[in-house]
Design a protein around this motif. Sequence first.
Motif, short mmCIF file in Angstrom:
data_model
loop_
_atom_site.label_atom_id
_atom_site.label_comp_id
_atom_site.label_asym_id
_atom_site.label_seq_id
_atom_site.Cartn_x
_atom_site.Cartn_y
_atom_site.Cartn_z
N LYS A 2 2.61 27.73 35.27
CA LYS A 2 1.41 27.09 34.69
C LYS A 2 1.45 27.04 33.17
CE LYS A 2 -0.66 26.38 38.62
NZ LYS A 2 -0.50 25.11 39.27
N ASP A 3 2.27 27.89 32.53
CA ASP A 3 2.34 27.86 31.07
C ASP A 3 3.52 27.03 30.55
OD1 ASP A 3 4.35 29.59 31.86
OD2 ASP A 3 3.87 31.12 30.37
N ALA A 4 4.21 26.35 31.47
CA ALA A 4 5.34 25.50 31.06
C ALA A 4 4.83 24.25 30.36
CB ALA A 4 6.16 25.10 32.29
N ALA A 5 5.61 23.76 29.42
CA ALA A 5 5.29 22.49 28.77
C ALA A 5 5.69 21.36 29.71
CB ALA A 5 6.03 22.36 27.45
N LEU A 6 4.74 20.50 30.05
CA LEU A 6 4.98 19.34 30.90
C LEU A 6 4.78 18.08 30.07
CD1 LEU A 6 3.00 20.21 34.16
CD2 LEU A 6 5.46 20.17 33.87
N VAL A 7 5.80 17.23 30.04
CA VAL A 7 5.70 15.96 29.33
C VAL A 7 5.73 14.86 30.37
CG1 VAL A 7 6.74 14.41 27.63
CG2 VAL A 7 6.86 16.90 27.29
N VAL A 8 4.65 14.08 30.44
CA VAL A 8 4.52 13.02 31.43
C VAL A 8 4.91 11.69 30.80
CG1 VAL A 8 3.00 11.91 33.10
CG2 VAL A 8 2.62 14.31 32.48
N VAL A 9 5.81 10.97 31.50
CA VAL A 9 6.33 9.70 31.01
C VAL A 9 5.98 8.61 32.02
CG1 VAL A 9 8.44 8.44 30.38
CG2 VAL A 9 8.27 10.90 29.92
N CYS A 10 5.48 7.48 31.52
CA CYS A 10 5.25 6.30 32.36
C CYS A 10 5.92 5.12 31.66
CB CYS A 10 3.75 6.07 32.60
SG CYS A 10 2.81 5.64 31.10
N TYR A 11 5.47 3.92 31.93
CA TYR A 11 6.09 2.74 31.31
C TYR A 11 5.79 2.65 29.82
CZ TYR A 11 6.93 1.12 36.05
OH TYR A 11 7.35 1.04 37.35
N HIS A 12 4.48 2.69 29.45
CA HIS A 12 4.08 2.44 28.07
C HIS A 12 3.20 3.54 27.48
CE1 HIS A 12 5.67 -1.60 28.51
NE2 HIS A 12 4.98 -1.71 29.61
N GLY A 13 2.89 4.58 28.25
CA GLY A 13 2.07 5.66 27.73
C GLY A 13 0.61 5.58 28.12
N HIS A 14 0.28 4.76 29.10
CA HIS A 14 -1.11 4.65 29.54
C HIS A 14 -1.36 5.41 30.83
CE1 HIS A 14 -1.63 1.74 26.38
NE2 HIS A 14 -0.62 1.03 26.87
N SER A 15 -0.62 5.11 31.89
CA SER A 15 -0.78 5.79 33.17
C SER A 15 -0.47 7.28 33.05
CB SER A 15 0.13 5.18 34.24
OG SER A 15 -0.18 3.82 34.42
N SER A 16 0.41 7.62 32.14
CA SER A 16 0.77 9.03 31.97
C SER A 16 -0.43 9.86 31.53
CB SER A 16 1.91 9.18 30.96
OG SER A 16 1.56 8.60 29.72
N GLN A 17 -1.40 9.24 30.88
CA GLN A 17 -2.59 9.97 30.45
C GLN A 17 -3.41 10.43 31.65
OE1 GLN A 17 -4.68 8.20 27.03
NE2 GLN A 17 -2.88 6.88 26.78
N GLN A 18 -3.52 9.57 32.66
CA GLN A 18 -4.24 9.96 33.88
C GLN A 18 -3.50 11.07 34.60
OE1 GLN A 18 -4.46 6.15 35.81
NE2 GLN A 18 -6.46 5.70 34.93
N ALA A 19 -2.18 10.94 34.71
CA ALA A 19 -1.38 11.97 35.38
C ALA A 19 -1.45 13.28 34.59
CB ALA A 19 0.06 11.51 35.52
N ALA A 20 -1.43 13.21 33.28
CA ALA A 20 -1.52 14.42 32.45
C ALA A 20 -2.87 15.10 32.65
CB ALA A 20 -1.30 14.07 30.98
N THR A 21 -3.92 14.32 32.73
CA THR A 21 -5.25 14.87 32.99
C THR A 21 -5.26 15.60 34.33
OG1 THR A 21 -6.33 13.18 31.65
CG2 THR A 21 -7.70 14.30 33.29
N TRP A 22 -4.67 14.98 35.35
CA TRP A 22 -4.63 15.59 36.68
C TRP A 22 -3.83 16.89 36.65
CZ3 TRP A 22 -1.06 17.00 40.37
CH2 TRP A 22 -1.59 17.30 41.63
N LEU A 23 -2.66 16.88 35.99
CA LEU A 23 -1.84 18.09 35.92
C LEU A 23 -2.58 19.21 35.18
CD1 LEU A 23 1.62 16.44 35.30
CD2 LEU A 23 1.01 17.88 37.27
N ALA A 24 -3.27 18.87 34.12
CA ALA A 24 -4.06 19.88 33.41
C ALA A 24 -5.12 20.46 34.34
CB ALA A 24 -4.70 19.28 32.16
N GLY A 25 -5.69 19.61 35.19
CA GLY A 25 -6.67 20.06 36.16
C GLY A 25 -6.09 20.99 37.22
N GLN A 26 -4.77 20.98 37.37
CA GLN A 26 -4.09 21.87 38.32
C GLN A 26 -3.78 23.23 37.67
OE1 GLN A 26 -4.01 20.65 41.51
NE2 GLN A 26 -5.07 19.06 40.36
N GLY A 27 -4.21 23.40 36.43
CA GLY A 27 -4.05 24.69 35.77
C GLY A 27 -2.96 24.75 34.71
N TYR A 28 -2.29 23.63 34.44
CA TYR A 28 -1.26 23.63 33.40
C TYR A 28 -1.93 23.56 32.04
CZ TYR A 28 2.11 23.20 37.08
OH TYR A 28 2.85 23.46 38.19
#
Length: 112
Positions: A60-86
């Motif tokens: 849970k304390d690992a750095a996660l970098v989310v990559v999508c096509y242009h940097g938009h969808s990755s924001q939603q995925a990053a929000t979800w991952l943060a909600g999982q405790g990261y």
Amino acid sequence: MSATPFEHLDIATLKAWLDEGEPLTLVDIRDPMSFARGHIPASRHLDNTSVGALLDETPKDAALVVVCYHGHSSQQAATWLAGQGYSRVYSLDGGFTGWAAQHPTRVDTAPA
């Protein structure tokens, strides 16, 4: 405190982190065919099938970098991952398209 549960990461910072060997997990949420055609080296493809393994294998304390096509969808995925405790979640601004444009020699076409 940040208004979002993740931080924006620019391409130059990601390059520096990779060059310095900074411990991080790169997750690419693009479709499988796009990922196969090219991705940032050491990225792992993340979709509904593989997300369980990521959650099981990544501290849970690992750095996660989310990559999508242009940097938009990755924001939603990053929000979800943060909600999982990261606690250290980043969305790559400019996405894979920006990375490939700035660092065309640092694109891997072999499965990671």
